[in-house]
Design a protein around this motif. Structure first.
Motif, mmCIF file in Angstrom:
data_model
loop_
_atom_site.group_PDB
_atom_site.id
_atom_site.type_symbol
_atom_site.label_atom_id
_atom_site.label_comp_id
_atom_site.label_asym_id
_atom_site.label_seq_id
_atom_site.Cartn_x
_atom_site.Cartn_y
_atom_site.Cartn_z
ATOM 1 N N GLU A 199 0.990 -1.137 0.158
ATOM 2 C CA GLU A 199 0.087 0.140 0.067
ATOM 3 C C GLU A 199 0.945 1.290 0.259
ATOM 4 O O GLU A 199 2.062 1.340 0.682
ATOM 5 C CB GLU A 199 -0.738 -0.068 1.218
ATOM 6 N N ALA A 220 -2.841 3.983 -3.531
ATOM 7 C CA ALA A 220 -2.558 2.958 -4.314
ATOM 8 C C ALA A 220 -2.251 1.596 -3.753
ATOM 9 O O ALA A 220 -1.449 1.773 -2.564
ATOM 10 C CB ALA A 220 -1.978 3.200 -5.455
ATOM 11 N N SER A 221 -2.557 0.539 -4.203
ATOM 12 C CA SER A 221 -2.069 -0.838 -3.385
ATOM 13 C C SER A 221 -2.195 -1.884 -4.576
ATOM 14 O O SER A 221 -2.445 -1.614 -5.821
ATOM 15 C CB SER A 221 -3.312 -1.358 -2.562
ATOM 16 N N SER A 222 -1.453 -2.836 -4.228
ATOM 17 C CA SER A 222 -1.212 -4.130 -5.042
ATOM 18 C C SER A 222 -1.119 -5.213 -4.301
ATOM 19 O O SER A 222 -0.528 -5.419 -3.118
ATOM 20 C CB SER A 222 0.092 -3.722 -5.996
ATOM 21 N N HIS A 267 5.177 -4.694 -8.295
ATOM 22 C CA HIS A 267 3.830 -4.359 -7.966
ATOM 23 C C HIS A 267 3.411 -3.487 -9.073
ATOM 24 O O HIS A 267 4.128 -2.629 -9.497
ATOM 25 C CB HIS A 267 3.910 -3.692 -6.683
ATOM 26 N N LEU A 310 0.790 -1.203 -8.961
ATOM 27 C CA LEU A 310 -0.284 -0.289 -8.086
ATOM 28 C C LEU A 310 -1.442 0.317 -8.566
ATOM 29 O O LEU A 310 -1.035 1.076 -9.918
ATOM 30 C CB LEU A 310 0.281 0.518 -7.038
ATOM 31 N N SER A 338 -2.415 4.851 -11.575
ATOM 32 C CA SER A 338 -1.417 3.670 -11.497
ATOM 33 C C SER A 338 0.119 3.795 -11.377
ATOM 34 O O SER A 338 0.424 4.994 -11.789
ATOM 35 C CB SER A 338 -1.926 2.597 -12.593
#
Length: 429
Positions: free
Chosen positions: A180, A211-213, A242, A244, A262
């Motif tokens: 995150e 953003a997260s991944s 990642h 994201l 992104s």
């Protein structure tokens, strides 16, 4: 009963394992146990004191008892204090030094290992191998570069180990990782065609990326025991890429409307070569050399993925990292059957190439680790370990010029240090 307690403990750790304070160079987190902290993580791929070997070298599980659990946490307090020396703030703006950009963070970890038979072992580790948080006063001179930068990760690591012979063992693990990221700064005046009266409207607008991944990686290791008093460990953790996805938001929709966004980042791989040598019944010496592939982190593009400007780059974070080395030496002294004292020192290289490439979100520099620790055996099956380290960071110059993007030039010096305190409980059954 033991299995129920372990399951609940691992689940609890998993809920809080997202961490946000860097201690090793870059934004790597070595604090995956407290026992190694006392040695500055010297010998990390050869030390097999408890189930935390799952993280540093899964082959080490073959040295453990039939079932072991280890639960721990570290408190990390970084300090980054900026002193301005010739910064050129964005047009029509002034600012201060930003206060202390470091913040206290807690890094938990949990491990469980069990023997399937005399040669095969399974394990599970939960921790956070990367993390970073810097946050400045909102009116500081570099607020158009960054006000807040926050990276958190959680890593779940199922592993297997095989004892091929009495002298040679192998280990392998998979890594499911969640990342995150939050990045906040004040909007910049990038066009000189704007009337000066409009500058404050733009510059009082706060923009933020959230953003997260989720991604996968792997790790492996080998443990070699050429004699009863010598252990040599070699381990590798893969890079994890990642992609994201999240949102790019603004406090003033007329200036910058909210959009989807992104960014992609490839977290680095790491090699560790370690030696643990028992030189007498009381003394054990530890050594460690590691290489981290930080050059995987170069330019990070934040791209709009919705709205009228979809496909365009909102900002590029120019990290331009280099690969780094870390060297550590440590010693253990066994006082008696219950007490063990630990000592360690390490040199840790920064991935930042130069003053001009240093980001305000990561005012990183080379550091020296000074570590102490102790272990106490409550009984034959349970143990408590404590460790403490103080990281000396040399004064860090920065001269990052983003005037052409309207964000001004940040020039000055950081005074930095990091203090770490770790506690760990290990149980065999």
């Amino acid at each position: 009963m033991h299995k129920t307690i372990i399951a609940r403990s691992l689940a609890t750790i998993g809920c809080f394992a997202l961490s946000q304070a860097a201690s090793a160079s870059g934004f790597q987190l070595l604090e995956q146990n407290a026992s190694g902290l006392g040695n500055a993580y010297a010998g990390s791929a050869a030390a097999t004191d408890n189930a935390s070997t799952i993280f540093y070298n899964p082959a080490g599980m073959t040295e453990l008892q039939d079932r072991e659990v280890s639960l721990g946490a570290s408190l990390i307090k970084p300090s980054y204090k900026f002193k301005n020396n010739g910064s050129s703030v964005a047009p029509a703006a002034t600012g201060g030094n930003g206060g202390d950009a470091g913040d206290l963070a807690t890094l938990p970890n949990a491990y469980f290992s069990m023997a399937l038979n005399k040669d095969w072992y399974l394990g599970l580790g939960i921790g956070a191998p990367f993390g970073l948080k810097t946050e400045y006063d909102p009116d500081w001179v570099g607020r158009f570069h960054s006000v807040k930068f926050d990276i958190q990760t959680m890593n779940i690591n199922p592993s297997i180990a095989w004892r091929m012979t009495d002298k040679l063992s192998f280990g392998f693990g998979l890594d499911w990782q969640r990342m995150e990221a939050q990045y906040e700064r004040m909007a910049a005046v990038a066009s000189s065609s704007l009337p000066a009266s409009f500058y404050p409207v733009v510059q009082n607008t706060r923009v933020a990326l959230s953003a997260s991944s989720e991604a996968w990686g792997w790790n492996t290791g080998v443990l070699f025991k050429p004699s009863a008093n010598t252990k040599i460990g070699l381990s590798y953790r893969s890079a994890v890429k990642h992609d994201l996805e999240g949102t790019l938001t603004s406090s003033n929709q007329a200036i910058s409307p909210d959009v989807l966004a992104s960014a992609s980042v490839k977290l680095p791989d790491t090699w560790i070569l370690s030696v643990a040598q028992q030189i007498s019944p009381k003394w054990e010496m530890l050594g460690d050399v590691s290489r981290t592939g930080w050059s995987s982190v170069q330019n990070i593009d934040i791209v709009r993925t919705s709205g009228s400007a979809a496909g365009s780059t909102a900002q590029t974070l120019e990290a331009d990292f280099r690969d780094t080395w870390r060297v550590a030496l440590g010693a253990n002294y066994r006082v008696d059957d219950k007490w063990k004292l630990r000592y360690g020192i390490a040199w840790d290289q920064s991935p930042v190439r130069s003053d001009s490439a240093r980001l305000t979100s990561l005012p990183d520099n080379n550091r020296i680790w000074l570590s102490l620790g102790a272990g106490y055996a409550i009984n034959k099956a349970s143990r408590i370990d404590v460790g403490a380290a103080y990281l000396i960071i040399k004064d860090t110059n920065i001269d990052n010029n983003q005037t052409s993007q309207g964000r001004g030039r940040v020039s000055g010096t950081y005074e930095g240090s990091i203090a770490i305190l770790g506690l760990q409980y290990s149980q065999a059954f």
